[in-house]
Design a protein around this motif. Structure first.
Motif, mmCIF file in Angstrom:
data_model
loop_
_atom_site.group_PDB
_atom_site.id
_atom_site.type_symbol
_atom_site.label_atom_id
_atom_site.label_comp_id
_atom_site.label_asym_id
_atom_site.label_seq_id
_atom_site.Cartn_x
_atom_site.Cartn_y
_atom_site.Cartn_z
ATOM 1 N N ILE A 25 0.875 -1.181 0.000
ATOM 2 C CA ILE A 25 0.000 0.000 0.000
ATOM 3 C C ILE A 25 0.903 1.219 0.000
ATOM 4 N N ILE A 26 0.776 2.035 -1.035
ATOM 5 C CA ILE A 26 1.616 3.228 -1.136
ATOM 6 C C ILE A 26 0.731 4.437 -1.396
ATOM 7 N N PRO A 27 0.527 5.300 -0.396
ATOM 8 C CA PRO A 27 -0.210 6.545 -0.639
ATOM 9 C C PRO A 27 0.680 7.541 -1.378
ATOM 10 N N CYS B 2 -0.753 -11.265 12.487
ATOM 11 C CA CYS B 2 -0.381 -10.511 11.303
ATOM 12 C C CYS B 2 -0.145 -9.037 11.565
ATOM 13 N N GLU B 3 0.394 -8.751 12.682
ATOM 14 C CA GLU B 3 0.762 -7.375 12.990
ATOM 15 C C GLU B 3 2.005 -6.982 12.183
ATOM 16 N N ALA B 4 2.339 -5.691 12.217
ATOM 17 C CA ALA B 4 3.492 -5.193 11.461
ATOM 18 C C ALA B 4 4.347 -4.289 12.340
ATOM 19 N N ASN B 5 5.610 -4.212 12.015
ATOM 20 C CA ASN B 5 6.482 -3.272 12.717
ATOM 21 C C ASN B 5 6.435 -1.926 12.004
ATOM 22 N N VAL B 6 6.316 -0.873 12.799
ATOM 23 C CA VAL B 6 6.214 0.463 12.229
ATOM 24 C C VAL B 6 7.557 1.171 12.395
ATOM 25 N N TYR B 7 8.080 1.653 11.297
ATOM 26 C CA TYR B 7 9.362 2.360 11.267
ATOM 27 C C TYR B 7 9.118 3.818 10.920
ATOM 28 N N ILE B 48 1.775 7.953 6.207
ATOM 29 C CA ILE B 48 2.211 6.620 5.792
ATOM 30 C C ILE B 48 2.913 6.767 4.449
ATOM 31 N N LYS B 49 4.157 6.308 4.404
ATOM 32 C CA LYS B 49 4.919 6.415 3.164
ATOM 33 C C LYS B 49 4.755 5.143 2.346
ATOM 34 N N GLU B 50 4.756 4.005 3.024
ATOM 35 C CA GLU B 50 4.765 2.730 2.326
ATOM 36 C C GLU B 50 4.423 1.616 3.293
ATOM 37 N N MET B 51 3.667 0.649 2.833
ATOM 38 C CA MET B 51 3.410 -0.534 3.653
ATOM 39 C C MET B 51 3.689 -1.784 2.833
ATOM 40 N N ALA B 52 4.390 -2.740 3.441
ATOM 41 C CA ALA B 52 4.648 -4.042 2.816
ATOM 42 C C ALA B 52 4.240 -5.078 3.854
ATOM 43 N N LEU B 53 2.987 -5.503 3.763
ATOM 44 C CA LEU B 53 2.411 -6.316 4.845
ATOM 45 C C LEU B 53 3.028 -7.709 4.927
ATOM 46 N N VAL B 54 3.359 -8.281 3.780
ATOM 47 C CA VAL B 54 3.948 -9.628 3.799
ATOM 48 C C VAL B 54 5.302 -9.596 4.524
ATOM 49 N N GLU B 55 5.976 -8.451 4.426
ATOM 50 C CA GLU B 55 7.235 -8.255 5.170
ATOM 51 C C GLU B 55 6.988 -7.678 6.570
ATOM 52 N N HIS B 56 5.730 -7.474 6.940
ATOM 53 C CA HIS B 56 5.370 -6.917 8.266
ATOM 54 C C HIS B 56 5.991 -5.540 8.469
ATOM 55 N N GLU B 61 6.654 8.686 7.653
ATOM 56 C CA GLU B 61 7.492 9.856 7.408
ATOM 57 C C GLU B 61 6.937 10.974 8.273
ATOM 58 N N LYS B 62 7.799 11.579 9.100
ATOM 59 C CA LYS B 62 7.372 12.650 9.992
ATOM 60 C C LYS B 62 6.912 13.861 9.202
#
Lengths: 65, 65
Positions: A25-27, B2-7, B48-56, B61-62
């Protein structure tokens, strides 16, 4: 696998399945680019309203301009 | 699960772990509300800049104001 199903709220505020098994998902500005694990891609003018990853659920809301 | 780590991207554009095992993500205006599976909550002015759920993996981006 930890992909999620992406739902789009309809005019009555009900979530309708928009794309299943989404990985990326990329906004970008007022658009959201989606790609699922089957490499299907969709792009929509919307914003992320809510995500519940443990439930594999992402809710989008259409942007009206 | 199926949670994800947020960077969060630092000043050099490098992703730094901000909150692990995130379940719920709710954007509200220019803020993002996060809750993980341990019921830890964080709120940040970011997008949110990018999400890759399979990679969690979720990259934020601030927002600089």
């Amino acid at each position: 696998m930890c992909e999620a199903n992406v739902y789009l709220l309809d005019e009555d505020g009900m979530p309708r399945l928009y794309l299943e098994s989404v990985d990326k998902i990329i906004p970008e500005g007022d658009e959201i680019f989606l790609e699922n694990i089957f490499y299907q891609r969709k792009q929509i003018k919307a914003r992320i309203k809510e995500m519940a990853l443990v439930e594999h659920k992402i809710i989008l809301e259409k942007l009206i301009k």
